[in-house]
Design an enzyme around this catalytic site. Structure first.
Site, PDB file in Angstrom:
ATOM      1  N   CYS A 245      14.241  10.051   6.657  1.00  5.80           N
ATOM      2  CA  CYS A 245      14.101   9.809   8.277  1.00  5.80           C
ATOM      3  C   CYS A 245      15.405   9.804   8.965  1.00  5.80           C
ATOM      4  O   CYS A 245      15.275  10.155  10.129  1.00  5.80           O
ATOM      5  CB  CYS A 245      13.687   8.201   8.493  1.00  5.80           C
ATOM      6  SG  CYS A 245      14.414   6.879   7.439  1.00  5.80           S
TER       7      CYS A 245
ATOM      8  N   GLU B 108      10.273  15.973  14.766  1.00  8.06           N
ATOM      9  CA  GLU B 108      10.675  15.828  13.575  1.00  8.06           C
ATOM     10  C   GLU B 108       9.903  16.759  12.626  1.00  8.06           C
ATOM     11  O   GLU B 108       8.567  16.846  12.728  1.00  8.06           O
ATOM     12  CB  GLU B 108      10.344  14.197  12.975  1.00  8.06           C
ATOM     13  CG  GLU B 108      10.723  13.891  11.727  1.00  8.06           C
ATOM     14  CD  GLU B 108      10.546  12.385  11.354  1.00  8.06           C
ATOM     15  OE1 GLU B 108      11.454  11.630  11.142  1.00  8.06           O
ATOM     16  OE2 GLU B 108       9.256  12.039  11.448  1.00  8.06           O
TER      17      GLU B 108
ATOM     18  N   LYS C  87       0.841  -1.268   0.093  1.00 10.09           N
ATOM     19  CA  LYS C  87       0.000   0.075   0.025  1.00 10.09           C
ATOM     20  C   LYS C  87       1.002   1.147  -0.042  1.00 10.09           C
ATOM     21  O   LYS C  87       1.335   1.745   0.815  1.00 10.09           O
ATOM     22  CB  LYS C  87      -0.908  -0.050   1.275  1.00 10.09           C
ATOM     23  CG  LYS C  87      -2.104   0.657   1.172  1.00 10.09           C
ATOM     24  CD  LYS C  87      -2.087   2.240   0.688  1.00 10.09           C
ATOM     25  CE  LYS C  87      -1.888   2.877   2.138  1.00 10.09           C
ATOM     26  NZ  LYS C  87      -1.639   4.500   1.682  1.00 10.09           N
TER      27      LYS C  87
ATOM     28  N   GLU D 219       9.567   1.380  10.886  1.00 12.01           N
ATOM     29  CA  GLU D 219      10.641   2.578  10.957  1.00 12.01           C
ATOM     30  C   GLU D 219       9.994   3.773  10.913  1.00 12.01           C
ATOM     31  O   GLU D 219       9.291   4.286  10.145  1.00 12.01           O
ATOM     32  CB  GLU D 219      11.485   2.224   9.586  1.00 12.01           C
ATOM     33  CG  GLU D 219      12.873   2.649   9.504  1.00 12.01           C
ATOM     34  CD  GLU D 219      13.043   4.039   8.803  1.00 12.01           C
ATOM     35  OE1 GLU D 219      12.660   5.147   9.474  1.00 12.01           O
ATOM     36  OE2 GLU D 219      13.072   4.095   7.764  1.00 12.01           O
TER      37      GLU D 219
HETATM   38  P1  NAI Z   1       1.854   8.617   7.753  1.00  8.45           P
HETATM   39  O1  NAI Z   1       3.016   7.891   8.451  1.00  8.45           O
HETATM   40  O2  NAI Z   1       0.749   8.921   8.249  1.00  8.45           O
HETATM   41  O3  NAI Z   1       2.048   7.807   6.292  1.00  8.45           O
HETATM   42  C1  NAI Z   1       2.773   6.633   5.624  1.00  8.45           C
HETATM   43  C2  NAI Z   1       1.864   5.616   5.163  1.00  8.45           C
HETATM   44  O4  NAI Z   1       1.207   5.289   6.241  1.00  8.45           O
HETATM   45  C3  NAI Z   1       1.230   6.248   3.994  1.00  8.45           C
HETATM   46  O5  NAI Z   1       0.977   5.110   2.951  1.00  8.45           O
HETATM   47  C4  NAI Z   1      -0.221   6.269   4.725  1.00  8.45           C
HETATM   48  O6  NAI Z   1      -1.345   6.158   3.588  1.00  8.45           O
HETATM   49  C5  NAI Z   1      -0.122   5.120   5.740  1.00  8.45           C
HETATM   50  N1  NAI Z   1      -1.298   5.336   6.640  1.00  8.45           N
HETATM   51  C6  NAI Z   1      -1.835   6.351   7.251  1.00  8.45           C
HETATM   52  N2  NAI Z   1      -2.640   6.388   8.172  1.00  8.45           N
HETATM   53  C7  NAI Z   1      -2.844   5.052   8.310  1.00  8.45           C
HETATM   54  C8  NAI Z   1      -3.410   4.098   9.049  1.00  8.45           C
HETATM   55  N3  NAI Z   1      -4.375   4.480  10.019  1.00  8.45           N
HETATM   56  N4  NAI Z   1      -3.254   2.813   8.968  1.00  8.45           N
HETATM   57  C9  NAI Z   1      -2.546   2.278   7.980  1.00  8.45           C
HETATM   58  N5  NAI Z   1      -1.802   3.043   7.214  1.00  8.45           N
HETATM   59  C10 NAI Z   1      -1.803   4.393   7.379  1.00  8.45           C
HETATM   60  O7  NAI Z   1       2.870   9.969   7.393  1.00  8.45           O
HETATM   61  P2  NAI Z   1       2.426  11.348   6.743  1.00  8.45           P
HETATM   62  O8  NAI Z   1       1.163  11.736   7.636  1.00  8.45           O
HETATM   63  O9  NAI Z   1       2.105  11.429   5.368  1.00  8.45           O
HETATM   64  O10 NAI Z   1       3.517  12.415   7.161  1.00  8.45           O
HETATM   65  C11 NAI Z   1       3.605  12.967   8.521  1.00  8.45           C
HETATM   66  C12 NAI Z   1       4.875  12.786   8.992  1.00  8.45           C
HETATM   67  O11 NAI Z   1       5.364  11.624   9.243  1.00  8.45           O
HETATM   68  C13 NAI Z   1       6.026  13.478   8.218  1.00  8.45           C
HETATM   69  O12 NAI Z   1       6.090  14.735   8.437  1.00  8.45           O
HETATM   70  C14 NAI Z   1       7.224  13.112   8.783  1.00  8.45           C
HETATM   71  O13 NAI Z   1       7.487  13.516  10.057  1.00  8.45           O
HETATM   72  C15 NAI Z   1       6.964  11.502   9.203  1.00  8.45           C
HETATM   73  N6  NAI Z   1       7.384  10.571   8.047  1.00  8.45           N
HETATM   74  C16 NAI Z   1       8.281   9.783   8.274  1.00  8.45           C
HETATM   75  C17 NAI Z   1       8.831   8.982   7.477  1.00  8.45           C
HETATM   76  C18 NAI Z   1      10.091   8.027   7.629  1.00  8.45           C
HETATM   77  O14 NAI Z   1      10.572   7.754   6.417  1.00  8.45           O
HETATM   78  N7  NAI Z   1       9.991   7.751   8.820  1.00  8.45           N
HETATM   79  C19 NAI Z   1       8.212   8.859   5.922  1.00  8.45           C
HETATM   80  C20 NAI Z   1       7.025   9.524   5.865  1.00  8.45           C
HETATM   81  C21 NAI Z   1       6.454  10.418   7.107  1.00  8.45           C
END
Ligand code: NAI
Ligand code: MG
Length: 493
Positions: free
Chosen positions: A290, A386, A181, A256
């Site tokens: 990250c 972050e 996904k 992660e």
């Molecule tokens: P997110 O963690 O919500 O999104 C990542 C993935 O999770 C996407 O595929 C999203 O559709 C999915 N997702 C969202 N809610 C979900 C749920 N309830 N159940 C299952 N899957 C779900 O991140 P978002 O909101 O796009 O970004 C917010 C912050 O997260 C960023 O500003 C950053 O600080 C952090 N982030 C960290 C990353 C990393 O590499 N560790 C990557 C992306 C975001």
């Protein structure tokens, strides 16, 4: 100057389930956009819970045959994916750069990494050995390493294609099937990679891609009783939610979850080199990494010298659309743009001093200038949370003890860097930093072959390297009786 290759992107994209393309059950679609302009690129199917059911069912159906495929054959197929990724590297990089915003040369490096994941894990497919356990003459005892079954891969928008490979490659060589996904902001590279998997000979249903939103698609996948293991990269908040959903089925999770990574700079460091590494560490992919170098903890005696160098580098960056291969592209989405702008405002309100950047160039798209804050205090929110953007916080410290204390006093623990010419100090700190990865006199020291993951709230489990295979294999112990009779005594185990 436009340097990226021309690519044709279909106007609409379906879900990839069971080896076939199909629209979402309710026909829903969403737009993915080019963050350099805010213009839509294509419409992508928006998976519902029913579509996730279908994808998990396809992956379950495909599992027994894939599990029982000879390991060397699984390895050959996975290796072919890597070869096809290389053959299509320009195209994949162009897709990623367009959909995600990053400079095309950085997208090329992500694609190279993706190819390497397939190649690296392909070679492990026929070496997933168990152990024999010497428990005495009356029992032959050995372990098997068996796949879990269906691996759910929920990926973020910062390295979409690369992280597809980071999860799918080890999942497949271990004999699992996968449902991916991708993040709703950046679905296109995962759809193309699914096609390349099929072309490489991956059987139908072994790799499925359900594009869509966290709610409902991601949530349906992470709470699905037919999913046997979950790999997630993204925010702590969503990771926590996924863990909660997985708990209902006792599904294991590999998480992660980002960081607030310290780069500690001592007076005996090569300051030019340190500034180069730190600038690369915080401005690559516009800081949406990250393992970004978020915080500089610099000894007060060299603070000004280092700051001058960091500012000089930040101000030298040219911004532009990814395809033109600038030094830095836009942020990946409007939401991230707003989030980063709010943190820049917050830094000012908290009393930090802007040493470079802080503005948004007067142009379309989600661009934020490379930004350096100095006079940052460790208790400010910009020093603890972050940001996930091109925003560096410079904090001065009086000595090694204070550097270590400040470095470790955050909720995250993904990576940390030490810049010093004192090898004893470097090793001492490497041992005491609460982080899954420590870099000495460099940044981004990880390769496909090295384990990567977080301490504390930065995550659970390890990706990359041979250790990642532990997330995709469960151990079975087999005890075979060699004794006569029914064994008089209980073993007392
Ligand atoms: P997110 O963690 O919500 O999104 C990542 C993935 O999770 C996407 O595929 C999203 O559709 C999915 N997702 C969202 N809610 C979900 C749920 N309830 N159940 C299952 N899957 C779900 O991140 P978002 O909101 O796009 O970004 C917010 C912050 O997260 C960023 O500003 C950053 O600080 C952090 N982030 C960290 C990353 C990393 O590499 N560790 C990557 C992306 C975001
Ligand atoms: Mg996009």
């Amino acid at each position: 100057m436009v340097t990226g290759p021309d690519i044709d992107i279909d106007a609409t994209h379906d879900l990839y389930v069971g080896g076939e393309w199909s629209p979402a059950a309710d026909g829903g679609r969403f737009e993915t956009e080019n963050p350099a302009t805010g213009e839509p690129i294509a419409e992508v199917a928006s998976a519902t819970a029913a579509d996730v059911d279908r994808a998990v069912a396809a992956a379950r159906d495909a599992f027994p045959a894939w599990r029982d495929t000879a390991p060397d054959e699984r390895g050959r197929i996975v290796h072919r994916i890597g070869r096809l990724v290389r053959e299509h590297a320009d195209e994949l990089a162009a897709i990623e750069s367009l959909d995600q915003g990053k400079p095309v040369s950085q997208a090329r490096s992500d694609v190279e990494g993706a190819a390497r994941y397939f190649e690296y894990y392909a070679g492990a497919a026929d070496k997933l050995e168990g152990r024999s356990v010497p428990v005495g003459p009356e029992q032959v005892d050995f372990t098997l390493r068996e796949p879990y079954g269906v691996s759910a891969q929920i990926t973020p928008w910062n390295f979409p294609g690369n992280l597809f490979a980071r999860g799918v490659a080890p999942a497949l060589v271990a004999g699992n099937t996968a449902v991916v996904k991708p993040a709703e902001q950046t679905p296109l590279s995962s759809l193309r990679l699914a096609e390349l998997c099929a072309e490489a000979g991956v059987p139908d249903g072994v790799v499925n891609v359900v594009t869509g939103f966290g709610d409902p698609a991601g949530a349906a996948l992470s709470g699905h009783a037919g999913v046997d293991t979950i790999t997630f990269t993204g925010s702590v908040r969503t990771g926590t939610e996924i863990m909660r959903q997985a708990a209902g089925n006792v599904t294991p999770v590999t998480l992660e979850l980002g960081g607030k990574n310290p780069a500690i700079v001592f007076p005996d460091a090569d300051l030019d080199a340190a500034a180069d590494w730190i600038a690369k560490g915080i401005f690559t992919n516009a800081g949406q990494v990250c393992s970004a170098a978020d915080r500089v903890l610099v000894h007060e005696s060299v603070r000004e010298d280092l700051l001058d160098r960091l500012v000089e580098r930040a101000e030298s960056y040219e911004l532009g659309p990814g395809r033109a291969d600038p030094d830095m592209g836009p942020l990946a989405s409007e939401a991230q743009f707003e989030k980063v702008r709010n943190y820049v405002d917050l830094g000012r309100e908290e009393g930090a001093t802007l040493a470079a950047g802080g503005g948004t160039p007067d142009r379309e798209g989600y661009f934020v200038e490379p930004t350096v804050f100095t006079d940052v205090e460790h208790d400010m929110r910009i020093a603890r949370e972050e940001i996930f953007g091109p925003v560096l916080s410079v904090i001065s410290v009086a000595d090694e003890a204070e550097a270590l204390q400040v470095a470790n006093d955050v909720e995250y623990g993904l990576v940390a860097g030490v810049f010093t010419s004192d090898v004893t100090r470097a090793h001492r700190l490497a041992g005491r930093l609460a982080a899954g990865n420590v870099y000495v006199n460099k940044w981004f020291g990880d390769t496909n072959q090295t384990p990567f993951g977080g301490y504390k709230q930065s995550g659970i489990g390890r990706e990359k390297g041979l250790e990642a295979l532990d997330s995709y294999l469960q151990t079975k112990n087999v005890a075979v009786n060699l004794a006569d009779g029914d064994g008089a005594d209980l073993p007392g185990a």
